[in-house]
Every structure is written in C-alpha cells, then in structure tokens.
Write a protein that holds these residues in place. Structure first.
Motif, PDB file in Angstrom:
ATOM      1  N   ILE A 107       0.855  -1.187   0.000  1.00  0.00           N
ATOM      2  CA  ILE A 107       0.000   0.000   0.000  1.00  0.00           C
ATOM      3  C   ILE A 107       0.891   1.237   0.000  1.00  0.00           C
ATOM      4  CG2 ILE A 107      -0.189   0.158   2.532  1.00  0.00           C
ATOM      5  CD1 ILE A 107      -3.152   1.015   2.035  1.00  0.00           C
ATOM      6  N   TYR A 130      -1.543  -1.879   9.548  1.00  0.00           N
ATOM      7  CA  TYR A 130      -1.488  -2.323   8.157  1.00  0.00           C
ATOM      8  C   TYR A 130      -1.122  -3.805   8.072  1.00  0.00           C
ATOM      9  CZ  TYR A 130      -2.011   2.522   6.764  1.00  0.00           C
ATOM     10  OH  TYR A 130      -2.512   3.794   6.581  1.00  0.00           O
ATOM     11  N   GLN A 133      -4.092  -5.959   8.500  1.00  0.00           N
ATOM     12  CA  GLN A 133      -5.011  -5.948   7.368  1.00  0.00           C
ATOM     13  C   GLN A 133      -4.503  -6.803   6.198  1.00  0.00           C
ATOM     14  OE1 GLN A 133      -8.042  -4.298   8.096  1.00  0.00           O
ATOM     15  NE2 GLN A 133      -6.845  -4.344   9.997  1.00  0.00           N
ATOM     16  N   ILE A 135      -1.412  -6.689   4.794  1.00  0.00           N
ATOM     17  CA  ILE A 135      -0.436  -5.998   3.948  1.00  0.00           C
ATOM     18  C   ILE A 135       0.972  -6.363   4.434  1.00  0.00           C
ATOM     19  CG2 ILE A 135       0.506  -3.707   3.400  1.00  0.00           C
ATOM     20  CD1 ILE A 135      -2.467  -2.739   3.546  1.00  0.00           C
ATOM     21  N   ASP A 352      -7.462   2.655  -5.301  1.00  0.00           N
ATOM     22  CA  ASP A 352      -8.590   2.166  -4.500  1.00  0.00           C
ATOM     23  C   ASP A 352      -9.921   2.332  -5.232  1.00  0.00           C
ATOM     24  OD1 ASP A 352      -8.424   4.905  -4.367  1.00  0.00           O
ATOM     25  OD2 ASP A 352      -8.836   5.062  -2.232  1.00  0.00           O
ATOM     26  N   GLU A 380      -6.003   4.111   5.552  1.00  0.00           N
ATOM     27  CA  GLU A 380      -6.473   3.159   6.562  1.00  0.00           C
ATOM     28  C   GLU A 380      -7.816   2.543   6.159  1.00  0.00           C
ATOM     29  OE1 GLU A 380      -6.388   4.735  10.487  1.00  0.00           O
ATOM     30  OE2 GLU A 380      -4.230   5.086  10.473  1.00  0.00           O
ATOM     31  N   ALA A 383      -7.095   0.052   3.419  1.00  0.00           N
ATOM     32  CA  ALA A 383      -6.555  -1.200   3.959  1.00  0.00           C
ATOM     33  C   ALA A 383      -7.650  -2.066   4.556  1.00  0.00           C
ATOM     34  CB  ALA A 383      -5.490  -0.891   5.005  1.00  0.00           C
ATOM     35  N   LYS A 387      -8.777  -5.820   3.240  1.00  0.00           N
ATOM     36  CA  LYS A 387      -8.854  -7.030   4.059  1.00  0.00           C
ATOM     37  C   LYS A 387     -10.211  -7.710   3.891  1.00  0.00           C
ATOM     38  CE  LYS A 387      -8.463  -8.818   8.766  1.00  0.00           C
ATOM     39  NZ  LYS A 387      -8.186  -8.493  10.182  1.00  0.00           N
TER      40      LYS A 387
END
Length: 394
Positions: A107, A130, A133, A135, A352, A380, A383, A387
């Motif tokens: 990310i 992160y 999630q 990442i 995104d 955030e 992320a 997830k």
C-alpha cells in the motif's frame, strides 16, 4: 491300658482340603475388588487402590479427552516406575490463500500520511495496523515536489532547505522501518513525483531562476500543471544522484526505493525533443551510484507499460537496468492490455477506485504482486476494505 483320644492341636487347618483354601482366598479377593458394591475400598491406602486396579483384568475407557502431553502408567508391585509415554501434538498449518501467495501486498502512503509530527508509538501502531489488514509492504513517500521528507544535508547544501515543510520527528522513518521488520514486513521508499514539481514546491522559484526547468508545462494529469527538472543539466543530475546515495546510506535497512511514472518527460512538451537517450543515461547513473553505496537496496519503478512509457514519456525503462518493474494500471480504458504486461514483470499497481478488479488479480497466479494506491487519501480505510475483500474472496 486303655487307649486315650488325643486333643487336636492348632486350628486344624491342615485337615481342610487345599481346594477349599483356594476358593476362600479367591472370594476374598473378589470381595475387596468390587468398589461399586462396598465403600470400604475407599479406606484403603492409595497405593493399594493402584495395585488393585492393576490386578483388575477388565480394561476401562474414558470418554473425556485429556489435555496432557504425557501420561504415566501406574506403579507395578515392585515399585519401579514404568517408562513415560510422550504424545506429540502436531499443529496443522493451513495453506496460504491466493492473496497471501502474492510476493508483495503493498500500500502506498503519500508523504504526509504518516509523518505529521507523529510520535514513535503512533507510527509503530500504524505499521501494526497495516500488518493486521494483510499488507506486507509499505511504500512510503520520502521525496516529492522537489524536497525530502527527512533532514538532508544534500538539500541544505544545494538548495538551502533541510527538508519539505513538514513537522516530522527526526527518527520517524527509523521507527517505521524497525517496526515493519519486526512484523515481517518491508518498507519501500517512494520517490513520489520523481523529477517533476509544481508551483507549490519550495524550490520552484529557485529552479526557475537557475533555469533547471525544461521549457513548457507538463499537463499529463488534468488539473495539475507540472514542471520537469532537466536532468540533462549536470548540476540537476548530480543533485538527484547525491540525494539517492545519501538516502540509502542514512537508512541502510530500507528494502527498496521506487520511482513512478513522474520519472519521464511528457511527449507534448514544446519542441518535440526526443530526450529518451538522455533519460536512460541519467537513470543508469543514479542506479549505479545507489548500488555502490548500498547494494542490498532494490531499485524499482512503477511505470506505464514499455510501449506507452517510451512513446509518451521518453522512458525506455527496459534499458534502465532496474531490479523490479510494477506496471501502473490506473487507466481503466486499457486495463486488459496493462494486465497482460504485468504478467511478465514483478506485479501491478491499481488505485482504490479499482478494487472491483481485485478478485481477478488475486486469483491470477501470473500476477506476482499487487500494489494499491489510495487515491482517495484515506489509506487506513483502503486497507480495511482490502482485508474485507480478500477474506471474502478466499
């Protein structure tokens, strides 16, 4: 003399048949072994109960599982302890999901999205978030719009500034790298905007006065006027080379540096000058200098496919000798074409706004890595959505 009868001595047990004695002893044993019929066994010492249980010929089973990793058999009559039997429990490891198989699940964090005078614990908490999630790589801006996001001696000596105008704590990047490595993650330094600046850059006026700017306005992206620093000027080329060398020496544990499509010249600049060869030479020089300073750092780019990059940005990156290439596929109009290129390189980058593409990318084994750019400016939330989508797709 008459014969007198002799009075028998003792109990007369010798006159009792031996078979009767056997029966009596066996019955006594049976009587004492029936715990359910006679509570007197509770009065026996514990060692006698163990001995009785050993003698009991009827095996017993228990339906209650035991959590003990070992069990010890009862003491035999000679009081020698039986060998300990160890039971090893093997943990079953689940195979990685298609998302977890991606080499890099990254990310982008723009220059001001983590710093902002954040203290150490705040930065470490963000890294752990992160990681939670799913990442495994943070690509964080350390340069952009003509200045660094850390205190730079090269900046100070060349331009009279130590950094971009930002309230960051001196060790913010050290904390971020350290926490990421503790979590098994990587940190890639993002040289955001590359060789381009806008009028908000703190070096804009200086660059104009020193004639460091290529004539014309770069209108690659609608709504933003950019000005390209001319790397054909030796002083400009040296500045970038020194910045890159300084960075990998100042932060030797950084995993990679990444430059994006702003490392290029817009084809519609006035004069229609072909700057391809000069840009290739420049990138080769700064990469070589960086590797000499810190060979372990990967030199990466996230750029347009090779045809578009060379045709419209003078970026013949196939000759740059970079370590990894991620294909930037932010344009939905030719996404399928970009996807075909991405299969042959290190991975793909989307925004995104393209998360509807995520499932096909995750399920495609030919796509080795996936990078997400939170164009909304809310990494955030991006992320968290990432997830949720990757869990639902598995």
């Amino acid at each position: 003399m008459s014969r007198q009868d002799k009075k028998p001595n003792g109990c007369g047990c010798s006159n009792i048949p031996f078979s009767i004695i056997i029966v009596i002893l066996g019955g006594g044993y049976w009587w004492f072994s029936q715990k359910g019929n006679l509570d007197i066994s509770n009065l026996l010492p514990k060692i006698q109960q163990i001995a009785i249980s050993i003698l009991n010929p009827t095996p017993t089973t228990s339906s209650t599982p035991t959590s003990s990793l070992s069990s010890t058999s009862s003491f035999p009559p000679n009081n020698k302890q039986a060998p300990v039997k160890t039971i090893t429990l093997e943990k079953t490891l689940l195979p990685p999901t298609p998302w977890e198989k991606k080499v890099i699940r990254g990310i982008y964090l723009s220059r001001y999205q983590v710093t902002n005078n954040a203290d150490e614990e705040t930065i470490r908490q963000r890294v752990r978030y992160y990681h939670s999630q799913g990442i495994n790589t943070i690509i964080h801006g350390v340069w952009g719009n003509g200045c660094t996001m850390y205190n730079s001696d090269v900046m100070q000596q060349t331009l009279g500034y130590r950094s971009c105008p930002n309230q960051f704590q001196e060790r913010w990047l050290d904390w971020l790298i350290d926490e990421a490595h503790k979590q098994g993650m990587q940190v890639h330094a993002y040289f955001e905007k590359g060789i381009k600046i806008d009028k908000n850059s703190p070096i804009y006026d200086l660059a104009i006065s020193r004639k460091w700017i290529v004539p014309g306005v770069d209108k690659t992206y609608v709504g933003i006027d950019h000005y390209v620093l001319d790397v054909e000027i030796p002083e400009v080329a040296s500045f970038f080379r020194n910045i890159l060398v300084e960075f990998v020496q100042k932060y030797p544990k950084i995993d990679a540096v990444q430059w994006d499509d702003y490392l290029g010249y817009y084809a519609e600049l006035p004069g229609k000058i072909d700057r391809t060869a000069k840009l290739t030479s420049f990138v080769q020089q700064i990469r070589t200098a960086m590797k000499q300073a810190n060979f372990s750092v990967s030199f990466d780019i996230c750029h347009h496919n090779p045809y578009w990059a060379k045709r419209y940005f003078a970026a013949d990156w196939q000759k740059w000798n970079v370590d990894r290439v991620f294909i930037q596929a932010y344009n939905e109009a030719n996404f399928k074409e970009e996807l075909n290129y991405a299969k042959n390189y290190a991975g793909i980058a989307i925004t995104d706004h393209q998360l509807h593409r995520l499932k096909e990318l995750v399920d495609n084994d030919a796509i080795k890595s996936i990078l997400i750019f939170p164009i909304s400016g809310k990494p955030e939330e991006t992320a968290s959505t990432l997830k949720s989508l990757t869990q639902n797709n598995n």
